[in-house]
Design a protein around this motif. Structure first.
Motif, PDB file in Angstrom:
ATOM      1  N   GLN A 106       0.703  -1.256   0.027  1.00 45.35           N
ATOM      2  CA  GLN A 106      -0.086  -0.170  -0.024  1.00 45.35           C
ATOM      3  C   GLN A 106       0.929   1.326  -0.008  1.00 45.35           C
ATOM      4  N   LEU A 107       1.030   2.003  -1.076  1.00 44.32           N
ATOM      5  CA  LEU A 107       1.736   3.057  -1.396  1.00 44.32           C
ATOM      6  C   LEU A 107       0.906   4.408  -1.365  1.00 44.32           C
ATOM      7  N   GLN A 108       0.763   4.936  -0.028  1.00 45.16           N
ATOM      8  CA  GLN A 108      -0.254   6.180   0.366  1.00 45.16           C
ATOM      9  C   GLN A 108       0.428   7.283  -0.017  1.00 45.16           C
ATOM     10  N   ASP A 109      -0.411   8.268  -0.498  1.00 40.28           N
ATOM     11  CA  ASP A 109       0.232   9.764  -0.649  1.00 40.28           C
ATOM     12  C   ASP A 109       0.380  10.361   0.486  1.00 40.28           C
ATOM     13  N   VAL A 110       1.254  11.054   0.467  1.00 41.52           N
ATOM     14  CA  VAL A 110       1.753  12.036   1.645  1.00 41.52           C
ATOM     15  C   VAL A 110       2.441  13.265   0.892  1.00 41.52           C
ATOM     16  N   ALA A 111       2.431  14.422   1.546  1.00 39.28           N
ATOM     17  CA  ALA A 111       3.043  15.533   1.212  1.00 39.28           C
ATOM     18  C   ALA A 111       4.327  15.558   1.374  1.00 39.28           C
ATOM     19  N   GLY A 112       5.041  16.050   0.110  1.00 33.70           N
ATOM     20  CA  GLY A 112       6.368  16.130   0.538  1.00 33.70           C
ATOM     21  C   GLY A 112       7.280  15.046  -0.114  1.00 33.70           C
ATOM     22  N   ALA A 113       6.506  14.007  -0.443  1.00 36.11           N
ATOM     23  CA  ALA A 113       7.276  12.519  -0.984  1.00 36.11           C
ATOM     24  C   ALA A 113       6.602  12.217  -2.002  1.00 36.11           C
ATOM     25  N   GLN A 114       7.248  11.537  -3.104  1.00 33.36           N
ATOM     26  CA  GLN A 114       6.976  10.887  -4.260  1.00 33.36           C
ATOM     27  C   GLN A 114       7.088   9.445  -4.383  1.00 33.36           C
ATOM     28  N   ILE A 115       6.173   8.689  -4.188  1.00 31.29           N
ATOM     29  CA  ILE A 115       6.224   7.188  -3.794  1.00 31.29           C
ATOM     30  C   ILE A 115       5.953   6.458  -5.230  1.00 31.29           C
ATOM     31  N   ILE A 155      11.307   6.346  -3.379  1.00 26.09           N
ATOM     32  CA  ILE A 155      10.831   7.532  -2.818  1.00 26.09           C
ATOM     33  C   ILE A 155      11.603   8.724  -2.705  1.00 26.09           C
ATOM     34  N   VAL A 156      11.212   9.855  -3.558  1.00 21.65           N
ATOM     35  CA  VAL A 156      11.695  11.415  -3.794  1.00 21.65           C
ATOM     36  C   VAL A 156      11.049  12.186  -2.821  1.00 21.65           C
ATOM     37  N   PHE A 157      12.180  12.639  -1.925  1.00 23.52           N
ATOM     38  CA  PHE A 157      11.713  13.642  -0.880  1.00 23.52           C
ATOM     39  C   PHE A 157      11.945  15.124  -1.663  1.00 23.52           C
ATOM     40  N   ASP A 158      11.093  16.091  -1.072  1.00 26.09           N
ATOM     41  CA  ASP A 158      11.305  17.376  -1.742  1.00 26.09           C
ATOM     42  C   ASP A 158      11.434  18.671  -0.715  1.00 26.09           C
ATOM     43  N   GLU A 159      12.098  18.223   0.450  1.00 29.20           N
ATOM     44  CA  GLU A 159      12.252  19.283   1.578  1.00 29.20           C
ATOM     45  C   GLU A 159      11.033  19.707   2.084  1.00 29.20           C
ATOM     46  N   ARG A 160       9.899  19.018   2.315  1.00 26.08           N
ATOM     47  CA  ARG A 160       8.604  19.202   2.791  1.00 26.08           C
ATOM     48  C   ARG A 160       8.309  18.042   3.656  1.00 26.08           C
ATOM     49  N   SER A 161       8.765  16.775   3.468  1.00 26.90           N
ATOM     50  CA  SER A 161       8.193  15.803   4.336  1.00 26.90           C
ATOM     51  C   SER A 161       8.878  15.728   5.876  1.00 26.90           C
ATOM     52  N   ARG A 162       8.086  15.841   6.672  1.00 28.30           N
ATOM     53  CA  ARG A 162       8.503  15.673   8.116  1.00 28.30           C
ATOM     54  C   ARG A 162       8.256  14.439   8.784  1.00 28.30           C
ATOM     55  N   GLU A 163       7.031  13.787   8.269  1.00 28.68           N
ATOM     56  CA  GLU A 163       6.690  12.442   8.825  1.00 28.68           C
ATOM     57  C   GLU A 163       6.716  11.522   7.681  1.00 28.68           C
ATOM     58  N   PHE A 164       6.956  10.212   7.750  1.00 31.34           N
ATOM     59  CA  PHE A 164       6.919   9.256   6.868  1.00 31.34           C
ATOM     60  C   PHE A 164       6.562   7.850   7.442  1.00 31.34           C
ATOM     61  N   ALA A 165       5.416   7.261   6.921  1.00 35.03           N
ATOM     62  CA  ALA A 165       5.393   5.747   7.320  1.00 35.03           C
ATOM     63  C   ALA A 165       4.117   5.503   6.476  1.00 35.03           C
ATOM     64  N   HIS A 166       4.487   5.611   5.327  1.00 34.76           N
ATOM     65  CA  HIS A 166       3.349   5.464   4.143  1.00 34.76           C
ATOM     66  C   HIS A 166       3.677   4.477   3.028  1.00 34.76           C
ATOM     67  N   VAL A 167       4.624   3.252   3.372  1.00 35.24           N
ATOM     68  CA  VAL A 167       4.523   2.062   2.654  1.00 35.24           C
ATOM     69  C   VAL A 167       4.470   1.014   3.482  1.00 35.24           C
ATOM     70  N   THR A 168       3.314   0.298   3.377  1.00 31.60           N
ATOM     71  CA  THR A 168       3.148  -0.805   4.374  1.00 31.60           C
ATOM     72  C   THR A 168       2.547  -1.888   3.698  1.00 31.60           C
ATOM     73  N   GLN A 169       2.515  -3.085   4.469  1.00 29.83           N
ATOM     74  CA  GLN A 169       1.792  -4.420   3.962  1.00 29.83           C
ATOM     75  C   GLN A 169       1.477  -5.293   5.127  1.00 29.83           C
ATOM     76  N   VAL A 170       0.455  -5.857   5.179  1.00 28.91           N
ATOM     77  CA  VAL A 170       0.006  -6.684   6.119  1.00 28.91           C
ATOM     78  C   VAL A 170       0.629  -8.124   5.928  1.00 28.91           C
ATOM     79  N   LEU A 171       1.242  -8.687   6.890  1.00 27.75           N
ATOM     80  CA  LEU A 171       1.794 -10.068   6.806  1.00 27.75           C
ATOM     81  C   LEU A 171       0.981 -11.194   7.728  1.00 27.75           C
ATOM     82  N   LEU A 172       1.120 -12.582   7.383  1.00 29.07           N
ATOM     83  CA  LEU A 172       0.738 -13.572   8.082  1.00 29.07           C
ATOM     84  C   LEU A 172       1.495 -14.515   8.450  1.00 29.07           C
TER      85      LEU A 172
END
Length: 410
Positions: A275-284, A300-317
């Motif tokens: 799950q590649l979620q949109d976030v301001a300041g980062a192009q995923i 992931i390309v950051f453009d000096e605006r991103s302060r928090e990042f946890a936007h690439v996730t996957q559920v495992l079993l």
């Protein structure tokens, strides 16, 4: 020979006067209609004085009488006036159906007439829908709901509770599935709401099964929404099996403890995929990167605006036991104060299980790994996330790339 001349003279004299009379009458008539229309929105009874056969004014007068006193004789009187003025408008029948003195059997007939003649009138349609639900006539209820959703899409949110109730009722699910199989224009927007608000994800299993057997089938987005609902309900096993069944043979080749660790597949939105979620300041994005494996890598390309990042996730079993997370990473200008890592935790309670070393700096592809344990109780599912690790709230710039992620049992 004088008579024709005399008639011509009379005609010439009276013609302008007749035209003036017609124009005066037409003007007065238009003025009266305009006044009736204007008063109908404020004082229906005053509108009726200007135009006794004003259907809208009579209907408004009947509705005003209902609010003032539902048992008032005026309700029936004005609703009959509305019907008399415009018998093809069903709203007058609807008001008369509930007026005092209307016999129950007649009231039912009047409601049916109202629904048939005013397909856009919410109140007329609502009565028939409720009556169909009361008698468990789910096919008719869905037919009326479908018509109302098509003709009045702007009030669709008022119908959500009814649709959700039908979706959660086993006896009603075949009728709902049959309607959805015809691919109505409201399906995409309403079905996502139904899945999110149903009594449970499990309750929707028969509905999803019925839809999968139709020619239209279930879209990837609908399947992902249902699987996400099952995960939210902590029905991890059912969700995982439903996800596996939805994959094509080609997609099943990428199934593992981590699905598609090389980022080669376009995610469907399922929690068991990236799950590649949109976030301001980062192009995923999944992108071709020099030195990466296969056709794509995660970039992931950051453009000096991103302060928090946890936007690439996957559920495992993962079953209880010992594991090793491994992969490759490449950094381009990531400041150490804004370092990143992969972290794994229990999905149920957030208990940390593993985290990789921090990634920062400016270097070519490097391997990384981290060992961890999945405990036996209370950790049926897990979540892996790429995140910023530094407590420094400053913005970050640069680029981070990842490939060949895997989790192997030790």
């Amino acid at each position: 020979m004088a008579r024709p001349s005399s008639y011509s003279h009379l005609s010439a004299a009276w013609l302008p006067a007749a035209i003036c009379l017609v124009l005066v009458f037409a003007g007065w008539r238009a003025f009266g209609i305009g006044m009736a229309d204007w008063w109908s929105r404020q004082n229906p009874e005053a509108a009726m004085q200007w135009r006794p056969d004003h259907a809208e004014a009579a209907l408004k007068a009947a509705e005003v009488a209902v609010y003032a006193d539902p048992k008032s004789e005026a309700v029936a009187r004005w609703s009959r006036a509305a019907i008399s003025a415009y018998p093809l408008d069903g709203r007058g029948y609807r008001v008369l159906a509930d007026a005092a003195g209307t016999a129950p059997n007649l009231g039912k007939v009047l409601h049916e007439i109202a629904a048939e003649r005013s397909p856009r009138d919410y109140m007329s349609q609502a009565w028939v829908i409720n009556e169909a639900l009361r008698t468990s006539d789910y096919s008719r209820a869905m037919a009326m709901l479908d018509r109302l959703l098509r003709t009045r899409p702007e009030i669709a949110h008022h119908l959500n509770p009814t649709l959700v109730s039908l979706a959660s009722t086993p006896e009603a699910q075949p009728a709902l599935a049959a309607t959805l199989a015809r691919d109505p224009p409201w399906r995409e927007a309403r079905f996502a709401t139904i899945i999110g608000a149903a009594s449970s994800g499990l309750a929707l299993s028969p509905l999803m099964s019925a839809l999968r057997s139709t020619p239209r089938g279930v879209s990837a987005g609908e399947q992902a929404a249902w699987i996400n609902r099952l995960v939210a309900d902590r029905q991890y096993g059912v969700a995982y099996l439903a996800w596996i069944e939805s994959l094509s043979p080609e997609q099943q080749q990428y199934v593992g403890n981590i699905h598609d660790g090389g980022f080669e597949q376009v995610p469907s939105g399922s929690p068991f995929e990236w799950q590649l979620q949109d976030v301001a300041g980062a192009q995923i994005a999944r992108a071709r990167v020099e030195g990466g494996s296969g056709a794509e890598s995660l970039r992931i390309v950051f453009d000096e605006r991103s302060r928090e990042f946890a936007h690439v996730t996957q559920v495992l079993l993962l079953a209880p036991g010992s594991y090793r997370l491994s992969g490759r990473e490449r950094m381009l200008g990531i400041d150490e104060r804004a370092g990143m890592n992969w972290a794994i935790s229990c999905a149920e309670n957030g208990q940390p299980l593993a985290q990789s070393t921090g990634f920062s700096g400016n270097h070519d592809w490097q391997a990384f790994s981290a060992d961890f344990e999945v405990p036996a109780p209370g950790c049926e599912a897990q979540r892996i996330v790429l995140r910023r690790t530094a407590a420094d709230p400053s913005a970050v710039s640069g680029a981070a790339m990842f490939d060949d992620l895997s989790i192997e049992r030790r």
